[in-house]
Motif scaffolding. Structure first.
Motif, PDB file in Angstrom:
ATOM      1  N   THR A   1       0.861  -1.173   0.000  1.00 60.47           N
ATOM      2  CA  THR A   1       0.000   0.000   0.000  1.00 60.47           C
ATOM      3  C   THR A   1       0.898   1.223   0.000  1.00 60.47           C
ATOM      4  O   THR A   1       2.011   1.167   0.534  1.00 60.47           O
ATOM      5  N   PRO A   2       0.467   2.312  -0.609  1.00 60.55           N
ATOM      6  CA  PRO A   2       1.303   3.513  -0.604  1.00 60.55           C
ATOM      7  C   PRO A   2       1.577   3.987   0.829  1.00 60.55           C
ATOM      8  O   PRO A   2       0.689   3.908   1.691  1.00 60.55           O
ATOM      9  N   ASP A   3       2.781   4.472   1.078  1.00 61.74           N
ATOM     10  CA  ASP A   3       3.136   4.895   2.434  1.00 61.74           C
ATOM     11  C   ASP A   3       2.335   6.109   2.906  1.00 61.74           C
ATOM     12  O   ASP A   3       2.240   6.366   4.097  1.00 61.74           O
ATOM     13  N   TRP A   4       1.702   6.834   2.000  1.00 62.70           N
ATOM     14  CA  TRP A   4       0.884   7.988   2.386  1.00 62.70           C
ATOM     15  C   TRP A   4      -0.549   7.593   2.756  1.00 62.70           C
ATOM     16  O   TRP A   4      -1.292   8.395   3.302  1.00 62.70           O
ATOM     17  N   ASN A   5      -0.943   6.354   2.479  1.00 63.28           N
ATOM     18  CA  ASN A   5      -2.323   5.927   2.703  1.00 63.28           C
ATOM     19  C   ASN A   5      -2.499   5.465   4.152  1.00 63.28           C
ATOM     20  O   ASN A   5      -2.589   4.276   4.447  1.00 63.28           O
ATOM     21  N   GLU A   6      -2.573   6.440   5.054  1.00 65.69           N
ATOM     22  CA  GLU A   6      -2.618   6.147   6.481  1.00 65.69           C
ATOM     23  C   GLU A   6      -3.864   5.364   6.882  1.00 65.69           C
ATOM     24  O   GLU A   6      -3.807   4.521   7.779  1.00 65.69           O
ATOM     25  N   GLY A   7      -4.990   5.622   6.222  1.00 69.23           N
ATOM     26  CA  GLY A   7      -6.201   4.859   6.533  1.00 69.23           C
ATOM     27  C   GLY A   7      -6.024   3.377   6.237  1.00 69.23           C
ATOM     28  O   GLY A   7      -6.409   2.523   7.038  1.00 69.23           O
TER      29      GLY A   7
ATOM     30  N   ALA B   1       1.553  -7.697   9.179  1.00 69.81           N
ATOM     31  CA  ALA B   1       2.886  -7.155   9.451  1.00 69.81           C
ATOM     32  C   ALA B   1       3.362  -6.388   8.225  1.00 69.81           C
ATOM     33  O   ALA B   1       3.323  -6.910   7.110  1.00 69.81           O
ATOM     34  N   GLY B   2       3.786  -5.164   8.428  1.00 69.45           N
ATOM     35  CA  GLY B   2       4.308  -4.347   7.337  1.00 69.45           C
ATOM     36  C   GLY B   2       5.807  -4.540   7.177  1.00 69.45           C
ATOM     37  O   GLY B   2       6.505  -4.898   8.126  1.00 69.45           O
ATOM     38  N   ALA B   3       6.285  -4.318   5.978  1.00 68.15           N
ATOM     39  CA  ALA B   3       7.713  -4.384   5.680  1.00 68.15           C
ATOM     40  C   ALA B   3       8.048  -3.217   4.762  1.00 68.15           C
ATOM     41  O   ALA B   3       7.458  -3.106   3.689  1.00 68.15           O
ATOM     42  N   PRO B   4       8.938  -2.346   5.201  1.00 68.68           N
ATOM     43  CA  PRO B   4       9.249  -1.184   4.353  1.00 68.68           C
ATOM     44  C   PRO B   4       9.982  -1.616   3.079  1.00 68.68           C
ATOM     45  O   PRO B   4      10.975  -2.325   3.144  1.00 68.68           O
ATOM     46  N   LYS B   5       9.421  -1.241   1.968  1.00 69.26           N
ATOM     47  CA  LYS B   5      10.015  -1.493   0.656  1.00 69.26           C
ATOM     48  C   LYS B   5       9.578  -0.381  -0.259  1.00 69.26           C
ATOM     49  O   LYS B   5       8.583   0.284  -0.019  1.00 69.26           O
TER      50      LYS B   5
END
Length: 172
Positions: free
Chosen positions: A130-136, A147-151
């Protein structure tokens, strides 16, 4: 006798059917605009239909219906291979709900449908971005226990020869 409130009915999630293609394409275009992505070339329905509805298709789309029966969202998935893990997983390429359909349990129902699709296919993991700006969306996925993984996602345009000329010198 009391009548059930249609808003209290469990959300309906079902596989896309060929007659859903026009509404699915509308939702895809809404999703593209929502993510501020570049418009796609015309003819999306003509390109998607054969990938979704051909015998042996490896692309699955689940649709979420609003209480009135209208299609309000979708999740698009395909099986992919994770090289480091040496196993297949279900890749959820897209999950989108029309703005007016958010906050009514349809997203959770779609995710449950995606998880059930993975189980049906014998896959024990679902992956997505998901885009990193899509906080919702990030809050929603976190609430699900994902679990998120930064990529960072990249794409590279590649010139493809006209049909019939491809793969003449391709190597495996």
């Amino acid at each position: 006798m009391e009548h059930a409130d249609p808003k209290q009915q469990p959300p309906v999630v079902r596989p896309a059917r060929p007659e859903d293609l026009p509404r699915l394409v509308e939702l895809v275009h809404e999703h593209i605009a929502y993510e501020k992505s570049a418009p796609r070339p015309p003819g999306l329905a003509g390109r998607l239909g054969p990938q979704l509805f051909a015998d042996g298709a490896r692309l699955w789309v689940l649709l979420a219906e609003a209480p009135d029966g209208s299609v309000a969202g979708y999740a698009a998935c395909s099986a992919e291979f994770a090289f480091w893990d040496a196993r297949h997983h279900l890749h959820m390429d897209c999950l989108y709900l029309a703005e007016e359909a958010r906050g009514h349990g349809l997203g959770a129902a779609l995710m449950a449908g995606v998880a059930e699709l993975a189980r049906t296919l014998g896959l024990d993991q679902v992956q997505w971005q998901t885009p990193d700006w899509n906080e919702g969306a990030i809050r929603f996925y976190d609430r699900l226990g994902a679990a998120g993984a930064p990529k960072r996602r990249y794409s590279l345009a590649v010139a493809v020869p006209p049909s019939g000329e491809a793969a003449a010198g391709a190597t495996h």
